[in-house]
Write a protein that holds these residues in place. Structure first.
Motif, PDB file in Angstrom:
ATOM      1  N   VAL A  86      -6.408  21.982  93.009  1.00  0.00           N
ATOM      2  CA  VAL A  86      -6.078  21.965  91.580  1.00  0.00           C
ATOM      3  C   VAL A  86      -6.866  23.068  90.875  1.00  0.00           C
ATOM      4  O   VAL A  86      -8.060  23.274  91.151  1.00  0.00           O
ATOM      5  CB  VAL A  86      -6.404  20.592  90.973  1.00  0.00           C
ATOM      6  N   THR A  87      -6.207  23.795  89.983  1.00  0.00           N
ATOM      7  CA  THR A  87      -6.893  24.831  89.207  1.00  0.00           C
ATOM      8  C   THR A  87      -6.816  24.503  87.716  1.00  0.00           C
ATOM      9  O   THR A  87      -5.915  23.798  87.261  1.00  0.00           O
ATOM     10  CB  THR A  87      -6.296  26.225  89.454  1.00  0.00           C
ATOM     11  N   THR A  88      -7.792  25.026  86.981  1.00  0.00           N
ATOM     12  CA  THR A  88      -7.889  24.802  85.542  1.00  0.00           C
ATOM     13  C   THR A  88      -8.020  26.149  84.831  1.00  0.00           C
ATOM     14  O   THR A  88      -8.167  27.199  85.464  1.00  0.00           O
ATOM     15  CB  THR A  88      -9.125  23.948  85.197  1.00  0.00           C
ATOM     16  N   LYS A  89      -8.003  26.095  83.518  1.00  0.00           N
ATOM     17  CA  LYS A  89      -8.353  27.300  82.759  1.00  0.00           C
ATOM     18  C   LYS A  89      -9.787  27.679  83.109  1.00  0.00           C
ATOM     19  O   LYS A  89     -10.595  26.832  83.527  1.00  0.00           O
ATOM     20  CB  LYS A  89      -8.201  27.046  81.265  1.00  0.00           C
ATOM     21  N   ALA A  90     -10.139  28.933  82.933  1.00  0.00           N
ATOM     22  CA  ALA A  90     -11.457  29.422  83.327  1.00  0.00           C
ATOM     23  C   ALA A  90     -12.518  29.099  82.284  1.00  0.00           C
ATOM     24  O   ALA A  90     -12.238  29.064  81.080  1.00  0.00           O
ATOM     25  CB  ALA A  90     -11.404  30.933  83.545  1.00  0.00           C
ATOM     26  N   ASN A  91     -13.750  28.871  82.755  1.00  0.00           N
ATOM     27  CA  ASN A  91     -14.887  28.831  81.839  1.00  0.00           C
ATOM     28  C   ASN A  91     -15.277  30.281  81.516  1.00  0.00           C
ATOM     29  O   ASN A  91     -14.693  31.224  82.080  1.00  0.00           O
ATOM     30  CB  ASN A  91     -16.041  28.016  82.435  1.00  0.00           C
ATOM     31  N   PRO A  92     -16.220  30.525  80.610  1.00  0.00           N
ATOM     32  CA  PRO A  92     -16.536  31.919  80.243  1.00  0.00           C
ATOM     33  C   PRO A  92     -16.937  32.809  81.423  1.00  0.00           C
ATOM     34  O   PRO A  92     -16.553  33.985  81.463  1.00  0.00           O
ATOM     35  CB  PRO A  92     -17.678  31.750  79.236  1.00  0.00           C
ATOM     36  N   LEU A  93     -17.701  32.272  82.361  1.00  0.00           N
ATOM     37  CA  LEU A  93     -18.088  33.063  83.535  1.00  0.00           C
ATOM     38  C   LEU A  93     -16.853  33.482  84.327  1.00  0.00           C
ATOM     39  O   LEU A  93     -16.705  34.650  84.712  1.00  0.00           O
ATOM     40  CB  LEU A  93     -19.036  32.247  84.420  1.00  0.00           C
ATOM     41  N   MET A  94     -15.960  32.541  84.573  1.00  0.00           N
ATOM     42  CA  MET A  94     -14.779  32.838  85.370  1.00  0.00           C
ATOM     43  C   MET A  94     -13.760  33.663  84.591  1.00  0.00           C
ATOM     44  O   MET A  94     -12.977  34.399  85.188  1.00  0.00           O
ATOM     45  CB  MET A  94     -14.154  31.542  85.874  1.00  0.00           C
ATOM     46  N   GLU A  95     -13.767  33.569  83.263  1.00  0.00           N
ATOM     47  CA  GLU A  95     -12.921  34.462  82.468  1.00  0.00           C
ATOM     48  C   GLU A  95     -13.331  35.915  82.689  1.00  0.00           C
ATOM     49  O   GLU A  95     -12.486  36.814  82.745  1.00  0.00           O
ATOM     50  CB  GLU A  95     -13.029  34.123  80.979  1.00  0.00           C
ATOM     51  N   TYR A  96     -14.624  36.141  82.806  1.00  0.00           N
ATOM     52  CA  TYR A  96     -15.124  37.499  83.040  1.00  0.00           C
ATOM     53  C   TYR A  96     -14.753  37.971  84.444  1.00  0.00           C
ATOM     54  O   TYR A  96     -14.309  39.119  84.624  1.00  0.00           O
ATOM     55  CB  TYR A  96     -16.644  37.543  82.858  1.00  0.00           C
ATOM     56  N   ILE A  97     -14.932  37.106  85.435  1.00  0.00           N
ATOM     57  CA  ILE A  97     -14.678  37.504  86.822  1.00  0.00           C
ATOM     58  C   ILE A  97     -13.178  37.561  87.111  1.00  0.00           C
ATOM     59  O   ILE A  97     -12.662  38.574  87.573  1.00  0.00           O
ATOM     60  CB  ILE A  97     -15.387  36.543  87.795  1.00  0.00           C
ATOM     61  N   HIS A  98     -12.487  36.478  86.839  1.00  0.00           N
ATOM     62  CA  HIS A  98     -11.044  36.412  87.110  1.00  0.00           C
ATOM     63  C   HIS A  98     -10.302  36.845  85.855  1.00  0.00           C
ATOM     64  O   HIS A  98      -9.590  36.065  85.214  1.00  0.00           O
ATOM     65  CB  HIS A  98     -10.660  34.989  87.523  1.00  0.00           C
ATOM     66  N   ASN A  99     -10.457  38.120  85.524  1.00  0.00           N
ATOM     67  CA  ASN A  99     -10.047  38.612  84.210  1.00  0.00           C
ATOM     68  C   ASN A  99      -8.563  38.951  84.104  1.00  0.00           C
ATOM     69  O   ASN A  99      -8.119  39.448  83.072  1.00  0.00           O
ATOM     70  CB  ASN A  99     -10.898  39.825  83.809  1.00  0.00           C
ATOM     71  N   THR A 100      -7.788  38.657  85.140  1.00  0.00           N
ATOM     72  CA  THR A 100      -6.339  38.837  85.049  1.00  0.00           C
ATOM     73  C   THR A 100      -5.655  37.501  84.738  1.00  0.00           C
ATOM     74  O   THR A 100      -4.969  37.357  83.740  1.00  0.00           O
ATOM     75  CB  THR A 100      -5.781  39.438  86.347  1.00  0.00           C
TER      76      THR A 100
END
Length: 205
Positions: A147-161
């Motif tokens: 299961v995947t969720t929206k990203a937290n701020p750290l993952m927004e930076y890393i998984h930026n696509t």
């Protein structure tokens, strides 16, 4: 999304951490592996919470026809939290067939122009942890999807696509995820991004 994980902890250590009294005797940790290889990985299922089992990555619903199974498995490595209750491949599993995937970490890439920068993500304490998953049994073989969720701020930076991340469960949330009595609302409440303070990220070569 989450298509590549790291599994290095031996089953006897996982059994101690998760208080499991049954483990398979024919499993060797895979290390870094892609979901597209459809590996067998250590899982704790909702219907057997004191047993570590081996499920294959890439959920194939029980109703799938044989000629479509391989195609489906490539499309179901992940299940989005915002559609898991609606999609035909997942909706029968989310209510009654949830499981924990036991991992040491996972990998994601940041895009900067044409460059892809690889990151390795773990819990801050470096210990094995669980990803919330769902499963189905196809022709006697249990198969699962992360299961995947929206990203937290750290993952927004890393998984930026895509700005997504796997459902990383805290130790307190793991047993709740396996609770067969959860309502749809309670399941949705659990499908939230982990606090970035609980994570550690490092750029790898």
């Amino acid at each position: 999304m989450c298509y590549s994980i790291n599994a290095i902890t031996e089953l006897n250590e996982l059994a101690k951490l998760y208080k499991a009294d049954q483990v398979p005797d024919d499993y060797k940790p895979t290390g870094k592996i892609s979901g597209f290889a459809h590996p067998l990985l250590p899982v704790i299922a909702q219907d057997s919470p004191r047993e570590i089992q081996l499920f294959r990555w890439g959920l194939i619903p029980a109703w799938a026809k044989e000629d479509k199974a391989a195609e489906l498995a490539n499309m179901t490595l992940n299940a989005r939290e915002d559609s898991v209750f609606e999609k035909p491949s997942f909706r029968d599993s989310i209510g009654a067939q949830r499981c924990l995937l036991l991992v040491d970490g996972f990998y994601e890439w940041r895009h900067e122009g044409k460059a892809k920068i690889p990151y390795y993500l773990t819990l801050a304490d470096g210990k094995p942890f669980s990803l919330g998953c769902i499963y189905s049994v196809w022709k006697g073989q249990p198969t699962f999807s992360i299961v995947t969720t929206k990203a937290n701020p750290l993952m927004e930076y890393i998984h930026n696509t895509k700005k997504r991340m796997p459902l990383m469960l805290s130790h307190d949330e793991e047993r709740r995820w396996l609770n067969p009595d959860l309502t749809k609302t309670e399941i949705k409440e659990l499908m939230q991004p982990l606090d970035e303070e609980a994570m550690r990220a490092e750029v790898i070569a």
